[in-house]
Structures are given as C-alpha cells and as structure tokens.
Design a protein around this motif. Structure first.
Motif, PDB file in Angstrom:
ATOM      1  N   GLN A   1      26.472  42.282  30.675  1.00 19.54           N
ATOM      2  CA  GLN A   1      25.897  42.628  31.908  1.00 19.54           C
ATOM      3  C   GLN A   1      26.747  43.010  33.257  1.00 19.54           C
ATOM      4  O   GLN A   1      26.309  43.623  33.917  1.00 19.54           O
ATOM      5  CB  GLN A   1      25.065  41.315  32.259  1.00 19.54           C
TER       6      GLN A   1
ATOM      7  N   ALA B   1      27.258  36.502  29.012  1.00 16.73           N
ATOM      8  CA  ALA B   1      27.241  37.395  30.262  1.00 16.73           C
ATOM      9  C   ALA B   1      27.955  38.525  30.475  1.00 16.73           C
ATOM     10  O   ALA B   1      27.888  39.193  31.354  1.00 16.73           O
ATOM     11  CB  ALA B   1      27.035  36.475  31.678  1.00 16.73           C
TER      12      ALA B   1
ATOM     13  N   ARG C   1      32.618  34.909  35.088  1.00 11.38           N
ATOM     14  CA  ARG C   1      31.287  34.794  34.609  1.00 11.38           C
ATOM     15  C   ARG C   1      31.146  33.295  34.176  1.00 11.38           C
ATOM     16  O   ARG C   1      29.950  32.622  34.384  1.00 11.38           O
ATOM     17  CB  ARG C   1      31.088  35.650  33.254  1.00 11.38           C
TER      18      ARG C   1
END
Length: 509
Positions: free
Chosen positions: A348, A345, A357
């Motif tokens: 993002q 992740a 995360r």
C-alpha cells in the motif's frame, strides 16, 4: 473561609454541603498521599541513592480498573527490553502464534547433467532459526534433485523488508557493535549474520584465533591482541572495536584488537564481516562439504519473476520461538518479529520503510483496544534504543488486554519466571514472588524496568509495569524494582504501608 461565604453555604442543601466537604477532604488526602510508596520501596530507593521521582509505575488488576496503583504512570519512560512485551503481545494478536518464517531456494535455470545452468536464489522469509545446519538441509534438497554444480551466482534476496539492508549506514548503538545483542536483522538472517570464533591464549598471553567452521577465503588474526589482567570470563571488557578487515587475492583477513587474558579459551559469535561476504562463504562451505561445486559469487538481488521453487523450509511457529525471545531477551529476534508486523501493508505504501509500517500497526492496535498513545515512541520494538518511550500505564494496559485475549498462555509461557529461569533466574529467589511472578526485565545504561504478571498471596493476579530512569539506573535500580514486585506479590494493589499507617492505593479514574 470568609464570613461573606457563610450565608451562601446556608442556602445549599445539606447533602451538597456534605459532598463538597468530602471532596475537599479527598483533595487534601490526594495531595498528601497521591501515590504513597511502601516502606520497603522507600528503603530500596534510599539505599540506592536514587530520588523517588526516578521511579514510575502502574499496578492494575488483570481484569477491571480498581484497585490500582499509579505513580507517575503517564510519564513517558525509557523501557529497555520491557518494550519486547509490546512487540510480543501485538504480534500474537495480529500474526498469531502459528506464524512462521521461511527460507526458499529458487531458480529460472534448468538442470542438465547435474548442473544448474544459471543462478540460484536464496530468498529470506524472516526465518528466525536459519543456521548452518538448516542451510545444509535446504541445500541437501538441491542435491537430492541431482544438482552437483551451480553454474551461475547465488542471489541473496532480502527484499521482504525495506530497506533490505537496514544495517548499512546505521550508526552503532554503543561501543560494541560486534556483539550479538546489537544485531540488526534482515529477511535472510543466515546464522544471525554472526561469525563464530575460537580464541585461545597460552600462559604467556599469546592469543590464537580461528573461525569455526573453517570458512573458505577467510583468515582471523589475533596477533595484535595483548595480555589482559582480567578474569577469563570478563575477556570482552578489553575488546577494541572495530576489528580491521582487509582483502587480498580474494581472501578476507580479520585482525582482532584489544586485550585477552592469559591461559583463557573462549568460543564467541560476533559481527565481524559484511553479511554478504559472510553469506557467500557460508553457502560455499556448506555446498562444498556436500560434494558440490560452485565458482560464482554471491550478490544482492531480488528474485526474478519467473523463478520456480526448488526447496523450502519453515521455522517453528513464533509462538514457540517467543520462549527464547523473552526469556533470553533476544534483541535481533524481537526486531525480526517487529518488522514482520509491517509486511502486510508494504504494497500500500512502497515508499515507506517496513519499520514505519510496523509502528503504524502497533499504534492502530493500541487505538483499537482503547489505549492512549500519547508519549509512545516506537523505533525497533526491542527496547535497544535511545528513542523508544512508553508510559507505565500504557504498558500495564497492554498486559491487561493480552491477559484477556486468546493468546495469553503463549505470552505467559514466554516470560521469565521469578527466581527460576531466563533473565529472572537470579532475582526474587526467596519470597512470595518466587516461582509465580512472570516478569520481563529491561536494562539500559540509564534505565531499568520490570513488567509482567504477579500473583499475590491471596491468589489474585496483577499486571505490573515499573521503570527507573536515572543516570545510575543500571547499577542501582534493580533492588528498587525487586522490592516493588515483592510488595505486589504480598498484597497486590489493595493496600500500601505508609509512614503513618495503612493507606489505600490510588484509585482515581
């Protein structure tokens, strides 16, 4: 009951009166015997001088909801290293047992006449097994390509995780940050960022120290260490932190402090140097032993975009590494695995840390499996934390989900076996749990815990998650948890001996 209420009761149907009566009786029993403890557990608490409210637990069948035993089961507790079960189970499900770490050598430079005409990149890919032998094999590939000299610097790329150096500025967990259990991992994790030191004293108490291997531009000095009256095995009780590190003419000098027993010899691995300085000396020593030359320096940097791959190694699958992680309760390995949960992740939300995360993915996994996250506090996934919290019921439900999933064998294989190996080798050595129960231990100064799978004498399997939080927990709490595990091994969560007879375990929805 008032007389005015009696006519109203006469108007109710007989079946409803019976239900109300049973409900009233059940409420009284629930108040008196909401979660009775077995006599053996009461005795262990009394012998330890611990209050009953220091203990919280959940015992569930591996499949289904009943019968079950809940005692303060929704109270957030410090779990110690039983938190490793969360990281293990979630990683097995999301990453898979075949997930591997890697280490790579890359460069944008050409090789001419045996000389790499620029920088060499050493890129970390969360390899849990990158030691000096593995580095030797990796650099051996470079020699096989005909490289005998590195003309530039060695760039250390730890940017798989953010921040790349989480150790910088982080307050120490306790008074012994140099010891291996306190290691803070990074994406390279070369030899776990530890320096091996041989300590040896003569009968008079004079201590000599040297690093092994003999890394270049490094001296270890034990002249300030004084004789200690402790047994040799307890040498670390008189260790003084931090050691003094100084530099002169490019040579680092590490001055050790504290006490050391006379006529004692120890070979220890410690965090004594900044990891960049240590990595530079490790790479230089390995390269020199292979006949290579390098006059540059090591520096932290991201891999250039146009770099080409020269050599690569992969670790064993994490499904195999888990055996070391859980049986030895290895904190740095667990933290390394926990961080890998957050890597997918990162693109993002580049402004957030990898650990944040990872926490998001763990919480989402709980939600996806219908496990309430109220009270769950995540830090580094290892349990070596003052802030991490989980309820016994949350941990027990996680174990249920893991048992029913495809990677249950991998999890079970990794857990210590009662009375046999790992951190359980000296516990529960004679009794119904011996050789059957697979339990992860947890210990902090004010917390002890035991969680995993227990087989009862009828062949049924149960999940158990129990924690004692108290100022005296680490000194007095283990016998309480062991007594509890023995009770589960005898009868699971079906019946519990109480002062007034045999009562069913709590079975509320």
């Amino acid at each position: 009951m008032t007389t005015t209420a009696m006519p109203l009761l006469r108007l109710l149907p007989a079946w409803l009166c019976a239900v109300l009566a049973l409900h009233a009786i059940g409420a009284k029993l629930a108040t008196a015997y909401a979660a009775p403890l077995p006599l053996s557990v009461h005795a262990a608490l009394d012998a330890a001088g611990l209050p009953a409210d220091a203990l919280a637990l959940a015992v569930l069948p591996v499949e289904g909801r009943f019968p079950r035993w809940l005692v303060q089961a929704e109270r957030p507790m410090q779990p110690g290293s039983t938190m490793k079960l969360v990281t293990t189970a979630v990683a097995l499900d999301l990453l898979g047992p075949n997930h591997r770490g890697s280490t790579e050598l890359l460069s944008t430079a050409d090789v001419r006449d045996g000389v790499l005409q620029g920088d060499l990149v050493l890129r970390g890919g969360a390899d849990p097994e990158l030691g000096l032998p593995q580095l030797w094999a990796l650099l051996g590939e470079l020699r096989r390509l005909g490289v005998r000299e590195i003309a530039g610097d060695v760039l250390i790329d730890r940017t798989l995780f953010q921040p790349p150096r989480a150790d910088i500025g982080l307050p120490p967990f306790d008074e012994a940050p140099e010891f291996p259990y306190n290691g803070i991992p990074d994406a390279l994790q070369l030899d776990a960022n530890l320096l091996e030191v041989e300590l040896e004293s003569d009968a008079s108490g004079r201590v000599r120290a040297r690093a092994w291997p003999p890394l270049p531009a490094l001296e270890v000095d034990a002249n300030a260490m004084v004789p200690s009256a402790r047994p040799c095995a307890d040498w670390d009780e008189d260790w003084q932190s931090p050691p003094e590190v100084s530099a002169s003419a490019g040579v680092l000098r590490v001055a050790l402090r504290g006490g050391f027993p006379p006529a004692c010899s120890q070979r220890v691995r410690l965090h004594l140097l900044d990891r960049l300085a240590l990595n530079e000396r490790q790479v230089r020593w390995v390269w020199q032993t292979m006949g290579g030359t390098w006059s540059g320096r090591a520096r932290e940097a991201e891999t250039p975009a146009q770099a080409r791959l020269l050599a690569r190694r992969q670790s064993r699958p994490w499904g195999e590494v888990l055996r070391t992680l859980n049986k030895r309760s290895d904190n740095p390995l667990t933290r390394l695995l926990y961080l890998q949960l957050g890597v997918p992740a990162m693109a993002q939300a580049p402004e957030r840390t990898t650990a944040d995360r990872s926490a998001d993915r763990v919480r989402q996994w709980f939600a996806d499996h219908g496990i309430d996250t109220a009270g769950l506090v995540l830090d580094n996934g290892s349990g070596l934390s003052r802030s991490e919290r989980i309820t016994p019921l949350q941990l027990a439900r996680l174990l249920q989900v893991a048992w029913q999933g495809p990677h249950a064998p991998d999890l079970l294989m990794s857990l210590p076996v009662a009375g046999i190996d790992g951190t359980m080798r000296n516990r529960l050595k004679q009794g119904p749990a011996t050789g059957w129960a697979r339990l992860k231990t947890g210990t902090l100064r004010n917390a002890v815990a035991l969680a995993g799978y227990v087989r009862d004498t009828q062949g049924h399997w149960w999940v158990m998650a129990a924690m004692v939080n108290h100022d005296e927990a680490s000194r007095k709490g283990r016998p309480v948890l062991d007594a509890l595990a023995e009770e589960v091994a005898r009868r699971g969560a079906r019946l519990v001996s109480h002062h007034d007879g045999i009562w069913p375990y709590r079975t509320e929805p």
